[in-house]
Scaffold this active site. Sequence first.
Site, mmCIF file in Angstrom:
data_model
loop_
_atom_site.group_PDB
_atom_site.id
_atom_site.type_symbol
_atom_site.label_atom_id
_atom_site.label_comp_id
_atom_site.label_asym_id
_atom_site.label_seq_id
_atom_site.Cartn_x
_atom_site.Cartn_y
_atom_site.Cartn_z
ATOM 1 N N ARG A 242 0.865 -1.177 0.000
ATOM 2 C CA ARG A 242 0.000 0.000 0.000
ATOM 3 C C ARG A 242 0.906 1.232 0.000
ATOM 4 N NH1 ARG A 242 -3.415 -2.930 -1.447
ATOM 5 N NH2 ARG A 242 -5.413 -3.434 -0.454
ATOM 6 N N GLU A 271 -4.315 7.591 -4.887
ATOM 7 C CA GLU A 271 -4.608 6.874 -6.131
ATOM 8 C C GLU A 271 -5.936 7.343 -6.702
ATOM 9 O OE1 GLU A 271 -4.314 2.667 -5.360
ATOM 10 O OE2 GLU A 271 -2.245 2.838 -4.710
ATOM 11 N N HIS A 290 -1.749 0.254 -9.724
ATOM 12 C CA HIS A 290 -2.340 -0.674 -8.743
ATOM 13 C C HIS A 290 -2.921 -1.915 -9.448
ATOM 14 C CE1 HIS A 290 -4.140 -0.893 -4.445
ATOM 15 N NE2 HIS A 290 -3.953 -2.113 -4.940
HETATM 16 P P1 NAP Z 1 -0.165 -11.632 4.726
HETATM 17 O O1 NAP Z 1 -0.086 -13.069 4.324
HETATM 18 O O2 NAP Z 1 -0.944 -11.285 5.943
HETATM 19 O O3 NAP Z 1 1.347 -11.126 4.880
HETATM 20 C C1 NAP Z 1 1.698 -9.976 5.546
HETATM 21 C C2 NAP Z 1 3.063 -10.186 6.182
HETATM 22 O O4 NAP Z 1 3.473 -8.972 6.780
HETATM 23 C C3 NAP Z 1 3.085 -11.244 7.280
HETATM 24 O O5 NAP Z 1 4.214 -12.054 7.109
HETATM 25 C C4 NAP Z 1 3.214 -10.438 8.562
HETATM 26 O O6 NAP Z 1 3.959 -11.140 9.554
HETATM 27 C C5 NAP Z 1 4.000 -9.274 8.067
HETATM 28 N N1 NAP Z 1 3.863 -8.083 8.884
HETATM 29 C C6 NAP Z 1 2.738 -7.519 9.377
HETATM 30 N N2 NAP Z 1 3.045 -6.399 10.044
HETATM 31 C C7 NAP Z 1 4.387 -6.252 9.959
HETATM 32 C C8 NAP Z 1 5.309 -5.310 10.429
HETATM 33 N N3 NAP Z 1 4.897 -4.253 11.162
HETATM 34 N N4 NAP Z 1 6.621 -5.472 10.143
HETATM 35 C C9 NAP Z 1 7.027 -6.534 9.404
HETATM 36 N N5 NAP Z 1 6.204 -7.477 8.923
HETATM 37 C C10 NAP Z 1 4.905 -7.333 9.208
HETATM 38 O O7 NAP Z 1 -0.764 -10.747 3.570
HETATM 39 P P2 NAP Z 1 -0.611 -10.956 1.980
HETATM 40 O O8 NAP Z 1 -1.739 -11.762 1.460
HETATM 41 O O9 NAP Z 1 0.793 -11.390 1.695
HETATM 42 O O10 NAP Z 1 -0.863 -9.444 1.493
HETATM 43 C C11 NAP Z 1 -0.008 -8.402 1.947
HETATM 44 C C12 NAP Z 1 -0.564 -7.059 1.530
HETATM 45 O O11 NAP Z 1 -0.338 -6.866 0.151
HETATM 46 C C13 NAP Z 1 -2.086 -6.886 1.685
HETATM 47 O O12 NAP Z 1 -2.444 -6.513 2.993
HETATM 48 C C14 NAP Z 1 -2.413 -5.810 0.673
HETATM 49 O O13 NAP Z 1 -2.417 -4.537 1.281
HETATM 50 C C15 NAP Z 1 -1.259 -5.900 -0.315
HETATM 51 N N6 NAP Z 1 -1.721 -6.311 -1.655
HETATM 52 C C16 NAP Z 1 -1.581 -5.449 -2.704
HETATM 53 C C17 NAP Z 1 -2.009 -5.832 -3.950
HETATM 54 C C18 NAP Z 1 -1.877 -4.909 -5.136
HETATM 55 O O14 NAP Z 1 -2.752 -4.907 -5.986
HETATM 56 N N7 NAP Z 1 -0.806 -4.159 -5.247
HETATM 57 C C19 NAP Z 1 -2.587 -7.088 -4.162
HETATM 58 C C20 NAP Z 1 -2.706 -7.934 -3.076
HETATM 59 C C21 NAP Z 1 -2.273 -7.541 -1.815
HETATM 60 P P3 NAP Z 1 3.389 -12.510 10.233
HETATM 61 O O15 NAP Z 1 3.276 -13.511 9.135
HETATM 62 O O16 NAP Z 1 4.424 -12.929 11.203
HETATM 63 O O17 NAP Z 1 2.071 -12.142 10.823
#
Ligand code: NAP
Length: 338
Positions: A242, A271, A290
């Site tokens: 984000r 955005e 995005h």
């Molecule tokens: P996820 O599986 O929940 O992964 C998030 C990771 O971030 C987890 O490993 C978590 O640690 C870690 N984390 C959370 N807070 C943190 C912090 N303060 N410092 C360091 N690490 C931290 O989520 P995901 O499915 O991979 O998606 C991640 C994000 O990508 C989404 O929330 C969304 O905003 C974004 N996204 C963007 C697009 C786009 O179109 N550009 C598409 C999809 C997703 P733990 O595993 O230990 O909890």
Amino acid sequence: MDEQTKSWRIVAVRRLSEAQLKSLSEVAEVDYFEDVDESNRADFMTALSKAHGLIGGKLELDETMLAEAPELQVVSTISVGYDHLPLEALNRRGILLCNTPDVLTETTADTAFALIMATQRRLVELASLVRDGGWRAHIGAEHFGVDVHSKTLGIVGAGRIGTAIARRGALGFGMPILYTASSSKTALEQQLGAQRRELNDLLAESDIVCISVPYNDDTHHLIDADALARMKPTAALINIARGKVVDEPALIEALRCSGIRAAGLDVFAEEPLPANSPLAAMNNVVMTPHIGSATHETREAMAQLAVVNLLGALIGSGPLNAVNVNDWLRSAANAKEA
Ligand code: NAP
């Protein structure tokens, strides 16, 4: 079909296929809005005021709107991120929030890698050179890029998407992997030889830093001027998470004064990106609008999962993915006691 099922009302917004709308309309009255803007906001609110379920992409919802939607039980967003939705207000009202993880993981990791490749090899800039007729002689060092293979890839947030990016880097490009996460990732360490680091160490050691954390109060401006100053001047920053995880003015400054070499950005503080953003004029920045999950296949799968989540939650068979199930159960228990 029982009486309760037939009396459900669902508001659907944006990018549902005819088949998906048909699935919804088999169990509920559906009001579908291709989009919501000033011209139809009143109609949308009238529909929402009677709705039990709300489904869609890029849903705009706030406390005031929720106050006018007393029947609402489930919000099913067609996204994995839910930072645009008022989670606390939903919890207070006992409304279940469902999202669409997993089905978009690989596609979003592909997008991250596309940005890595484009940024390291200056693909957009050099493709424009050819298209614009600027390629008149053999290119020299001023047009060289930098390698992708064997470079150290730092994953900030090694969750589903971060892990998929790491896998591409380690297995496809022989990249050593560093990562941060809230907890250690044993599988990532054993399968890819990844090493967990504190954020500051990851920033200092990585050639490419890739952001894949969710956006929340803890990650707001996680990458600020101090963080950028810790990166190698030769490094690139890739953000597919984000926009507000990165302090954008600080990033612009770091790119301007060679604090870092380049950036690949799919997400922005605002955005669509304002046309006058300094980022738009920077050759060392590759930008996409995005499009992390924006393929035909994946958007279809996300919408389908959101439909299953919504219907599962309403019918009671259970959604596949609920973000706030504990708060929701607590609220249901309290309501029963009252
Ligand atoms: P996820 O599986 O929940 O992964 C998030 C990771 O971030 C987890 O490993 C978590 O640690 C870690 N984390 C959370 N807070 C943190 C912090 N303060 N410092 C360091 N690490 C931290 O989520 P995901 O499915 O991979 O998606 C991640 C994000 O990508 C989404 O929330 C969304 O905003 C974004 N996204 C963007 C697009 C786009 O179109 N550009 C598409 C999809 C997703 P733990 O595993 O230990 O909890």
